[in-house]
Design a protein around this motif. Structure first.
Motif, PDB file in Angstrom:
ATOM      1  N   GLU A 192      10.164   1.152   0.282  1.00  0.00           N
ATOM      2  CA  GLU A 192       9.906   2.587   0.396  1.00  0.00           C
ATOM      3  C   GLU A 192      10.278   3.131   1.766  1.00  0.00           C
ATOM      4  O   GLU A 192      10.386   4.351   1.941  1.00  0.00           O
ATOM      5  CB  GLU A 192       8.440   2.886   0.091  1.00  0.00           C
ATOM      6  CG  GLU A 192       8.091   2.856  -1.385  1.00  0.00           C
ATOM      7  CD  GLU A 192       8.048   1.461  -1.991  1.00  0.00           C
ATOM      8  OE1 GLU A 192       8.021   0.462  -1.232  1.00  0.00           O
ATOM      9  OE2 GLU A 192       8.041   1.357  -3.230  1.00  0.00           O
ATOM     10  N   TYR A 193      10.484   2.271   2.751  1.00  0.00           N
ATOM     11  CA  TYR A 193      10.955   2.703   4.062  1.00  0.00           C
ATOM     12  C   TYR A 193      12.408   2.307   4.291  1.00  0.00           C
ATOM     13  O   TYR A 193      12.887   2.256   5.419  1.00  0.00           O
ATOM     14  CB  TYR A 193      10.051   2.146   5.166  1.00  0.00           C
ATOM     15  CG  TYR A 193       8.706   2.848   5.243  1.00  0.00           C
ATOM     16  CD1 TYR A 193       8.603   4.217   5.045  1.00  0.00           C
ATOM     17  CD2 TYR A 193       7.543   2.132   5.507  1.00  0.00           C
ATOM     18  CE1 TYR A 193       7.380   4.865   5.101  1.00  0.00           C
ATOM     19  CE2 TYR A 193       6.312   2.780   5.574  1.00  0.00           C
ATOM     20  CZ  TYR A 193       6.243   4.148   5.371  1.00  0.00           C
ATOM     21  OH  TYR A 193       5.026   4.793   5.424  1.00  0.00           O
ATOM     22  N   ALA A 195       7.005  -1.578   4.740  1.00  0.00           N
ATOM     23  CA  ALA A 195       6.719  -1.516   3.298  1.00  0.00           C
ATOM     24  C   ALA A 195       7.237  -2.733   2.544  1.00  0.00           C
ATOM     25  O   ALA A 195       7.451  -2.680   1.333  1.00  0.00           O
ATOM     26  CB  ALA A 195       7.254  -0.227   2.688  1.00  0.00           C
ATOM     27  N   MET A 209       1.782   5.254  -4.588  1.00  0.00           N
ATOM     28  CA  MET A 209       1.788   6.530  -3.868  1.00  0.00           C
ATOM     29  C   MET A 209       2.421   7.690  -4.632  1.00  0.00           C
ATOM     30  O   MET A 209       2.106   8.846  -4.370  1.00  0.00           O
ATOM     31  CB  MET A 209       2.532   6.360  -2.536  1.00  0.00           C
ATOM     32  CG  MET A 209       1.888   5.367  -1.584  1.00  0.00           C
ATOM     33  SD  MET A 209       0.252   5.884  -1.034  1.00  0.00           S
ATOM     34  CE  MET A 209       0.681   7.296  -0.016  1.00  0.00           C
ATOM     35  N   GLU A 239       0.813  -1.216   0.000  1.00  0.00           N
ATOM     36  CA  GLU A 239       0.000   0.000   0.000  1.00  0.00           C
ATOM     37  C   GLU A 239       0.849   1.271   0.000  1.00  0.00           C
ATOM     38  O   GLU A 239       0.364   2.350  -0.363  1.00  0.00           O
ATOM     39  CB  GLU A 239      -0.944   0.014   1.199  1.00  0.00           C
ATOM     40  CG  GLU A 239      -0.258   0.006   2.547  1.00  0.00           C
ATOM     41  CD  GLU A 239      -1.238  -0.147   3.699  1.00  0.00           C
ATOM     42  OE1 GLU A 239      -2.443  -0.328   3.426  1.00  0.00           O
ATOM     43  OE2 GLU A 239      -0.791  -0.095   4.866  1.00  0.00           O
ATOM     44  N   GLU A 240       2.121   1.168   0.383  1.00  0.00           N
ATOM     45  CA  GLU A 240       3.029   2.307   0.335  1.00  0.00           C
ATOM     46  C   GLU A 240       3.956   2.259  -0.878  1.00  0.00           C
ATOM     47  O   GLU A 240       4.885   3.068  -0.984  1.00  0.00           O
ATOM     48  CB  GLU A 240       3.884   2.355   1.608  1.00  0.00           C
ATOM     49  CG  GLU A 240       3.098   2.588   2.881  1.00  0.00           C
ATOM     50  CD  GLU A 240       2.562   4.003   2.998  1.00  0.00           C
ATOM     51  OE1 GLU A 240       3.087   4.898   2.304  1.00  0.00           O
ATOM     52  OE2 GLU A 240       1.609   4.214   3.771  1.00  0.00           O
TER      53      GLU A 240
END
Length: 335
Positions: free
Chosen positions: A146-147, A113, A90, A84-85
């Motif tokens: 993404e993190y 993520a 996004m 979802e990220e």
């Protein structure tokens, strides 16, 4: 410390000198589009890097690399399972829907993520096998996530196993693939795992205007060539893009740059302790700090992005100055 310490994004970093040299050297006339000698040599160069045969297409942006790869895997009536990220959800302005002609993104949850087979099954298992529901055609994962967290080879192997079991293609968003490889200290083939295609990021890592789509399935590559032209990404002077990719691979500049960025991130991470929202395994730090604390950091000439109401994101780059990383570390310690 430099006048302003830049931690906004590795996209803001300068271009590596070897890339400029390679582009100047490419001024010698050669065939247009992707018919030049440097473009023709990319398959062999990347094949040696990954330890298996592949076909490589250059494009100018990571968004195009991701979406053209996925468009070779997914029909308009299908779907891509992603976090979802994920960047394709996004931060790509609806580009997947545009390039995939309306194919859907099915969003999964997962720590830092990253996805696990269980996270993916939670999304696809409830889908009925009939024409009234969108069917999954592919899975997309991001290395590093993404993190800024890295998939271990066994993590990717488990997802690849599920993909094969369900007849799904597997795509990797490798915008920061180099940072993942530097963290794992493993060969590129192990860092990628058994994916069908990946975008290999160079712009964030010292490149200028070239990214690579690496296909391990030749039929997908054939589809993508036509889609690249149709999408306006078959540049007439493609040798300049190919030259950038060769320059970064020669002498492992891509890996050394990532190691430098990761080392700068670790310097800053040492001051963050319990403020860290995720493990620092690449070159991104997500740090809990109040609005007042962020204002105090900006007053000291640190540039970064807010991350929601109570956190900040700091990104180091291949050319982050050691003095700047130390200064940010000290500033965070003093909050």
């Amino acid at each position: 410390m430099s006048k302003q310490a830049q931690f906004l994004s590795d996209n803001a970093a300068s271009v590596h000198p070897a890339v400029w040299d390679a582009m100047r050297a490419a001024d010698d006339a050669d065939a247009p589009y992707d018919g030049d000698a440097q473009s023709a040599a990319l398959n062999e160069k990347f094949g040696a890097l990954f330890g298996r045969e592949c076909e490589v297409l250059w494009v100018a942006t990571g968004t195009a690399a991701n979406c053209l790869a996925l468009a070779s895997m997914v029909q308009p009536h299908g779907a891509v399972v992603c976090h979802e990220e994920a960047h394709i959800e996004m931060d790509e302005g609806g580009a997947p829907g545009f390039y995939l002609h309306g194919a859907k993104l099915l969003l999964a949850d997962g720590k830092s993520a990253k996805l696990t087979p269980g996270d993916i099954r939670a999304v696809i298992d409830p889908i009925r096998d009939d024409v009234h529901q969108v069917q999954p055609h592919a899975i997309s994962i991001t290395q590093a996530s993404e993190y800024g967290c890295v998939y271990q080879p066994e993590d990717i192997a488990a997802i690849a196993g599920l993909a094969k079991e369900r007849g799904l293609a597997l795509h990797m968003d490798g915008a920061r693939f180099a940072n993942a490889a530097a963290f794992l200290d493993r060969p590129a083939g192990e860092v990628a795992g058994d994916v069908d295609a990946l975008s290999f990021g160079f712009v964030k890592n010292g490149g200028m205007t070239a990214e690579a789509i690496v296909f391990f399935d030749s039929q997908m590559a054939d589809v993508a060539r036509y889609r690249r032209k149709r999408a306006g990404h078959l540049q007439s002077k493609g040798r300049y893009l190919a030259a950038q990719l060769h320059a970064m691979l020669d002498g492992d500049i891509w890996l050394n740059n990532a190691r430098a960025a990761n080392a700068a991130a670790q310097e800053v991470a040492g001051a963050c302790a319990e403020r860290l929202m995720h493990p620092v395994q690449a070159n991104e730090l997500f740090v809990r700090c109040t609005a007042q604390e962020r204002e105090a950091l900006r007053a000291q000439d640190f540039a970064f992005y807010d991350w929601g109401d109570d956190a900040a994101r700091f990104v180091t780059a291949w050319n982050t100055q050691e003095a700047d990383a130390r200064a940010l570390s000290a500033a965070i310690s003093g909050l």
